[in-house]
Motif scaffolding. Sequence first.
Motif, PDB file in Angstrom:
ATOM      1  N   VAL A  78       0.833  -1.202   0.000  1.00 27.35           N
ATOM      2  CA  VAL A  78       0.000   0.000   0.000  1.00 27.35           C
ATOM      3  C   VAL A  78       0.869   1.253   0.000  1.00 27.35           C
ATOM      4  O   VAL A  78       0.562   2.244  -0.671  1.00 27.35           O
ATOM      5  N   ALA A  79       1.969   1.217   0.737  1.00 27.48           N
ATOM      6  CA  ALA A  79       2.840   2.393   0.808  1.00 27.48           C
ATOM      7  C   ALA A  79       3.372   2.770  -0.566  1.00 27.48           C
ATOM      8  O   ALA A  79       3.409   3.957  -0.937  1.00 27.48           O
ATOM      9  N   GLY A 139       6.339   6.530   4.304  1.00 31.27           N
ATOM     10  CA  GLY A 139       5.647   5.303   4.690  1.00 31.27           C
ATOM     11  C   GLY A 139       6.535   4.092   4.574  1.00 31.27           C
ATOM     12  O   GLY A 139       7.395   4.010   3.689  1.00 31.27           O
ATOM     13  N   ALA A 140       6.323   3.140   5.496  1.00 32.00           N
ATOM     14  CA  ALA A 140       7.026   1.869   5.467  1.00 32.00           C
ATOM     15  C   ALA A 140       6.172   0.851   4.722  1.00 32.00           C
ATOM     16  O   ALA A 140       4.965   1.027   4.591  1.00 32.00           O
ATOM     17  N   PRO A 141       6.778  -0.224   4.224  1.00 29.23           N
ATOM     18  CA  PRO A 141       5.996  -1.237   3.514  1.00 29.23           C
ATOM     19  C   PRO A 141       4.823  -1.740   4.335  1.00 29.23           C
ATOM     20  O   PRO A 141       4.961  -2.077   5.517  1.00 29.23           O
ATOM     21  N   ALA A 142       3.648  -1.756   3.734  1.00 28.41           N
ATOM     22  CA  ALA A 142       2.425  -2.211   4.407  1.00 28.41           C
ATOM     23  C   ALA A 142       1.596  -2.954   3.375  1.00 28.41           C
ATOM     24  O   ALA A 142       1.166  -2.375   2.383  1.00 28.41           O
ATOM     25  N   GLY A 151      -3.119  -5.231  12.558  1.00 27.76           N
ATOM     26  CA  GLY A 151      -3.920  -5.844  11.513  1.00 27.76           C
ATOM     27  C   GLY A 151      -4.563  -4.872  10.543  1.00 27.76           C
ATOM     28  O   GLY A 151      -5.408  -5.273   9.745  1.00 27.76           O
ATOM     29  N   TRP A 152      -4.170  -3.589  10.598  1.00 30.28           N
ATOM     30  CA  TRP A 152      -4.759  -2.585   9.719  1.00 30.28           C
ATOM     31  C   TRP A 152      -3.664  -1.772   9.060  1.00 30.28           C
ATOM     32  O   TRP A 152      -2.615  -1.533   9.652  1.00 30.28           O
ATOM     33  N   VAL A 153      -3.908  -1.387   7.829  1.00 34.31           N
ATOM     34  CA  VAL A 153      -3.035  -0.448   7.127  1.00 34.31           C
ATOM     35  C   VAL A 153      -3.710   0.913   7.160  1.00 34.31           C
ATOM     36  O   VAL A 153      -4.897   1.033   6.830  1.00 34.31           O
TER      37      VAL A 153
END
Length: 358
Positions: free
Chosen positions: A211-212, A237-240, A279-281
């Motif tokens: 997502v990021a 942002g970090a990888p998500a 558990g959420w982005v």
Amino acid sequence: MKRLATRLALSHILVVAVGSVVAFLLSRTLAPALYDQMQQRGPRPGQGASFRQQLIESVDLALLIGALAGVVVATVLGVVIAVRFTRPVHQLQEAARRMAAGDYAVEVPDAPSQELGDLAVDLQALGASLAGTEARRVRLLGDVAHELRTPLTVVGGYVEGMLDGVVPTDAKHLTLIGREVSRMRRLAEDLASLSRSQEVGVELRRTRIDVAATVAEAAERLRPQADDAGVRLAVAGAPAWAHADPERLAQVVTNLVGNALRAVSRGGSVAVDTTAADGWVRVDVRDDGVGLAAEDLERIFERFYRVDHRHADRRGGGSGIGLTIARQIARAHGGDLVAQSNGQGQGALFTLTLPAAG
């Protein structure tokens, strides 16, 4: 006693009881009198003066008369009770017919039973909902007409001026006409997207994505617009990871960042940040622009609702549909889109949440 089933059962018992009591009392009253008449009249020709026979005949006749009277009384009482029970049903039917005819403000009468009372409450709520839908439909038509009238007026004025030779047919004026045409095209696309999403739901092509990275790519497309407006755009942002539709997600981010850029004055800033936890982005789009009043935090997600900021540096405006579609996309993914603000002039924060991929 307020339940319909209980009232119906008791009404049946009452009808049977009243009819039986009337038949018993009348039979008991008539039997001795009929027996006395038979004794005075004497035996009929060809029959002996049997006490047993006269008693049986008098009792039978009394029971017959009592039964007929009981049936008549029970019938009359049953009709009265039936009319009493069906009156609120007919009133509810009349209210429903008036709503079907467009009278959504009709007063739904109270019902004596719990079930009919609940039905009356639901019918009243339905009327209020239909009235709200009709009001939104009328407002939608007015807003669409207004949205189309403005660019059409501009385009018509320039074209008429060019035909009269008052306005030169150069790149500058053709660019202005093209901008208004793009505005109408954007409105038509937004209306089509909104109609499709409401009729068949938001169509998603899910895949496992970072997502990021998707958010950063979508936000970076608007960096030239931010540079032209003199607005600092920060993307982090970090990888998500999440199972989402990358094109739909980019559509949401583009809408949020575009709105933020329009709400920020020259020299302001817009920050886009993507994180993952529990558990959420979460995708945050924060700006230090004109902000939102408390009463507008939910209304901005309504169709065609736009906040009147009257801000000198605010550039252009959307169709008032983008946030509606963005929230529908978020909820179709199993997430949500919400807005926060400390008030007008305090900036705003839009938060997109998506379920993280396991």
